[in-house]
Motif scaffolding. Structure first.
Motif, PDB file in Angstrom:
ATOM      1  N   GLY A   9      -5.594  -2.568   3.701  1.00  0.00           N
ATOM      2  CA  GLY A   9      -4.571  -1.792   3.000  1.00  0.00           C
ATOM      3  C   GLY A   9      -3.169  -2.243   3.364  1.00  0.00           C
ATOM      4  N   ILE A  10      -2.952  -2.533   4.640  1.00  0.00           N
ATOM      5  CA  ILE A  10      -1.634  -3.006   5.092  1.00  0.00           C
ATOM      6  C   ILE A  10      -1.331  -4.388   4.519  1.00  0.00           C
ATOM      7  CG2 ILE A  10      -0.349  -3.777   7.136  1.00  0.00           C
ATOM      8  CD1 ILE A  10      -1.791  -1.463   8.650  1.00  0.00           C
ATOM      9  N   VAL A  11      -2.346  -5.257   4.478  1.00  0.00           N
ATOM     10  CA  VAL A  11      -2.157  -6.584   3.873  1.00  0.00           C
ATOM     11  C   VAL A  11      -1.804  -6.434   2.394  1.00  0.00           C
ATOM     12  CG1 VAL A  11      -3.334  -8.726   3.215  1.00  0.00           C
ATOM     13  CG2 VAL A  11      -3.661  -7.787   5.509  1.00  0.00           C
ATOM     14  N   ALA A  12      -2.520  -5.532   1.705  1.00  0.00           N
ATOM     15  CA  ALA A  12      -2.227  -5.288   0.287  1.00  0.00           C
ATOM     16  C   ALA A  12      -0.798  -4.779   0.100  1.00  0.00           C
ATOM     17  CB  ALA A  12      -3.225  -4.269  -0.276  1.00  0.00           C
ATOM     18  N   LEU A  13      -0.386  -3.921   1.009  1.00  0.00           N
ATOM     19  CA  LEU A  13       0.981  -3.393   0.953  1.00  0.00           C
ATOM     20  C   LEU A  13       2.007  -4.516   1.096  1.00  0.00           C
ATOM     21  CD1 LEU A  13       2.171  -0.538   0.634  1.00  0.00           C
ATOM     22  CD2 LEU A  13       2.300  -0.391   3.117  1.00  0.00           C
ATOM     23  N   LEU A  14       1.752  -5.418   2.035  1.00  0.00           N
ATOM     24  CA  LEU A  14       2.642  -6.565   2.234  1.00  0.00           C
ATOM     25  C   LEU A  14       2.712  -7.440   0.979  1.00  0.00           C
ATOM     26  CD1 LEU A  14       1.650  -7.658   5.852  1.00  0.00           C
ATOM     27  CD2 LEU A  14       3.910  -6.898   5.131  1.00  0.00           C
ATOM     28  N   ILE A  15       1.545  -7.695   0.368  1.00  0.00           N
ATOM     29  CA  ILE A  15       1.503  -8.543  -0.839  1.00  0.00           C
ATOM     30  C   ILE A  15       2.259  -7.884  -1.982  1.00  0.00           C
ATOM     31  CG2 ILE A  15      -0.040  -9.490  -2.612  1.00  0.00           C
ATOM     32  CD1 ILE A  15      -2.146  -9.823  -0.348  1.00  0.00           C
ATOM     33  N   LEU A  16       2.049  -6.583  -2.156  1.00  0.00           N
ATOM     34  CA  LEU A  16       2.699  -5.874  -3.264  1.00  0.00           C
ATOM     35  C   LEU A  16       4.215  -5.841  -3.105  1.00  0.00           C
ATOM     36  CD1 LEU A  16       0.269  -2.841  -3.733  1.00  0.00           C
ATOM     37  CD2 LEU A  16       0.549  -4.792  -5.265  1.00  0.00           C
ATOM     38  N   ILE A  17       4.676  -5.574  -1.867  1.00  0.00           N
ATOM     39  CA  ILE A  17       6.120  -5.410  -1.636  1.00  0.00           C
ATOM     40  C   ILE A  17       6.835  -6.752  -1.528  1.00  0.00           C
ATOM     41  CG2 ILE A  17       7.867  -4.526  -0.042  1.00  0.00           C
ATOM     42  CD1 ILE A  17       5.864  -2.293   0.702  1.00  0.00           C
ATOM     43  N   MET A  18       6.286  -7.651  -0.692  1.00  0.00           N
ATOM     44  CA  MET A  18       6.966  -8.920  -0.433  1.00  0.00           C
ATOM     45  C   MET A  18       6.591 -10.006  -1.443  1.00  0.00           C
ATOM     46  SD  MET A  18       6.800  -9.057   3.733  1.00  0.00           S
ATOM     47  CE  MET A  18       7.822 -10.523   3.797  1.00  0.00           C
ATOM     48  N   VAL A  26       6.039   2.796  -5.212  1.00  0.00           N
ATOM     49  CA  VAL A  26       4.903   2.512  -6.101  1.00  0.00           C
ATOM     50  C   VAL A  26       3.791   1.808  -5.323  1.00  0.00           C
ATOM     51  CG1 VAL A  26       4.171   1.270  -8.175  1.00  0.00           C
ATOM     52  CG2 VAL A  26       6.417   2.365  -8.119  1.00  0.00           C
ATOM     53  N   ALA A  27       4.174   0.844  -4.469  1.00  0.00           N
ATOM     54  CA  ALA A  27       3.187   0.117  -3.670  1.00  0.00           C
ATOM     55  C   ALA A  27       2.434   1.064  -2.734  1.00  0.00           C
ATOM     56  CB  ALA A  27       3.886  -0.979  -2.867  1.00  0.00           C
ATOM     57  N   GLY A  34      -6.145   3.085  -3.244  1.00  0.00           N
ATOM     58  CA  GLY A  34      -7.120   2.060  -2.895  1.00  0.00           C
ATOM     59  C   GLY A  34      -7.814   2.336  -1.577  1.00  0.00           C
ATOM     60  N   VAL A  35      -7.039   2.719  -0.554  1.00  0.00           N
ATOM     61  CA  VAL A  35      -7.611   3.006   0.770  1.00  0.00           C
ATOM     62  C   VAL A  35      -8.491   4.251   0.711  1.00  0.00           C
ATOM     63  CG1 VAL A  35      -7.032   3.714   3.131  1.00  0.00           C
ATOM     64  CG2 VAL A  35      -5.793   1.822   2.061  1.00  0.00           C
TER      65      VAL A  35
END
Length: 448
Positions: A9-18, A26-27, A34-35
């Motif tokens: 989930g944290i990796v997904a957050l990084l991909i969405l934001i950065m 939204v991210a 998802g989590v």
């Protein structure tokens, strides 16, 4: 394993934001859904969990946050902040200019959010630097240290305020302990660290910086601003009211005085929401009405302040939603089982988790709220002082600001630094605040 889901989930957050440059709020909501699904939460509970996390977090914070933004805006728009800074500069003199900047930034930092304080104080720092012919970074490091420490440790700032609410900690104790920790931390991370930074990156102290991106900055003739005493009193009033209530409660507990109408009144006035409302009403008078500023202009400043914090409130709410998913999805309980029987202090654990999340995500607020979701189940197994766990979470969330944090780029651009120089100044500064803050928290824990 639940922790694998959190990591993904944290990796997904990084991909969405950065990576995809998606809005942080939204991210956070997308990742929360998802989590929640990945953790196997019943489909009918997912939306309720996200809504309760968002609403519960904002329900505690929105009033304090909104009133605080208005208070800070009134002090800024009236010239009160400029009066505080320039008076202290004149009083301390050229020889002690760093200490003047530290004290001014600390006082102003209590009333203003970090980014607002930075934008307000940088032009003043540039003006002083030009006038006294000293390096802007020589003044900028102490300024940033004071603003960052107040942001991380002192209510009514959103970080410590919302963490205290989630942990169920006494906000007054957080404030008292926070001040005890903040003062030596600012001295170490500000004036003392500046000497080290000069040796690490001497060339950075020759940079002239650039504040063109700030646009036209409103400045005042000093005689047109509120008096120094009333400006300081207005800025510090929330802290004074909360502090008085906390001290009164400690005396009451020590002497064994029972509850009565007077004690209830003191506790009401010292409640953070009430203290902020009283302070705002005082500011409307001292920064506006008493200076013959039309009430319409005063209210326009308040409206502008609220419009400026809208997205920040949503991001905090999104962080609260993610936190609630971790709790209701069983991740917190899983972490609690992992550490069942461990001798590690919840204070240290909260700091470590917040630090890892801060380095990964960049956002101190999101790191703090995610940490809450993982640490809360542990707190029932220990008698640790919750106020210290709040401060440890805040300290961990400040560590090692780097390229995924907006503060890193703001500091780099304003002071005209290279990326390497920013790592050696700003990133190291934030790390010192985090580690030294933890050291003082653990020291207080020995005595309470």
């Amino acid at each position: 394993m639940p922790l694998v889901v959190v990591a993904l989930g944290i990796v997904a957050l990084l991909i969405l934001i950065m990576g995809l440059k998606l809005n942080t709020f939204v991210a956070l909501i997308i990742v929360s859904f998802g989590v929640a699904l990945s953790l196997g939460m019943p489909l009918g509970d997912v939306v309720d969990t996200i809504e309760s996390g968002l609403g519960g977090t904002l329900g505690h914070l929105a009033l304090i946050f909104g009133l605080g933004a208005m208070l800070g805006k009134l002090i800024t728009d009236s010239g009160g902040a400029q009066r505080i800074a320039m008076t202290l500069v004149n009083k301390f003199g050229e020889k002690n200019i760093q200490w003047a900047v530290v004290v001014a930034s600390f006082i102003i930092g209590i009333a203003l959010f970090f980014e607002v304080g930075l934008v307000l104080l940088i032009p003043i720092v540039f003006a002083i630097s030009k006038q006294l012919k000293v390096s802007i970074l020589y003044l900028g490091i102490p300024m940033a240290a004071a603003l960052s420490v107040t942001h991380g440790f002192l209510p009514p700032h959103p970080g410590p305020t919302v963490i205290a609410g989630e942990y169920g900690a006494d906000l007054g104790k957080v404030l008292v302990y926070g001040i005890i920790i903040a003062v030596p931390t600012v001295i170490i991370a500000g004036p003392l660290f500046t000497k080290l930074a000069k040796k690490l990156v001497p060339d950075s102290f020759n940079k002239t910086g650039n504040i063109a991106s700030l646009g036209e900055v409103k400045t005042f003739e000093l005689e047109d601003t509120p008096k120094f005493g009333i400006s300081v009193f207005t800025a510090m009033l929330p802290v004074i009211l909360i502090g008085i209530s906390t001290i009164f409660t400690l005396i009451q507990d020590t002497m064994g005085v029972g509850e009565n109408g007077f004690t209830h009144l003191v506790n009401l006035i010292g409640n953070a929401s009430t203290a902020m409302l009283i302070s705002l009403l005082v500011a409307i008078y001292t920064m506006g009405v008493a200076r013959n500023i039309p009430i319409k202009d005063v209210m326009d400043s308040c409206s502008t302040a609220i419009s400026q914090i809208g997205m920040m409130l949503l991001i905090i709410g999104g962080g609260g939603a993610f936190k609630q998913v971790l709790i209701d999805g069983g991740v917190g309980d899983y972490v609690a089982k992992l550490f069942d029987g461990t001798t590690m202090s919840p204070i240290l654990l909260a700091w470590i988790i917040a630090a890892i999340l801060r380095i990964s995500l960049g956002s101190a607020t999101v790191a703090s709220l995610t940490t809450v979701g993982l640490v809360v189940p542990l707190l029932g197994q220990t008698d640790v002082d919750l106020a210290l766990v709040v401060l440890a979470t805040g300290a961990g969330s400040l560590i090692a600001s780097h390229v995924n944090d907006a503060g890193f780029w703001m500091f780099k651009e304003y002071f005209g630094l290279t990326v390497k120089e920013t790592f050696a100044t700003w990133t190291l500064l934030e790390t010192i605040i985090s580690v030294v803050g933890l050291g003082f928290i653990l020291l207080i824990n020995v005595f309470v």
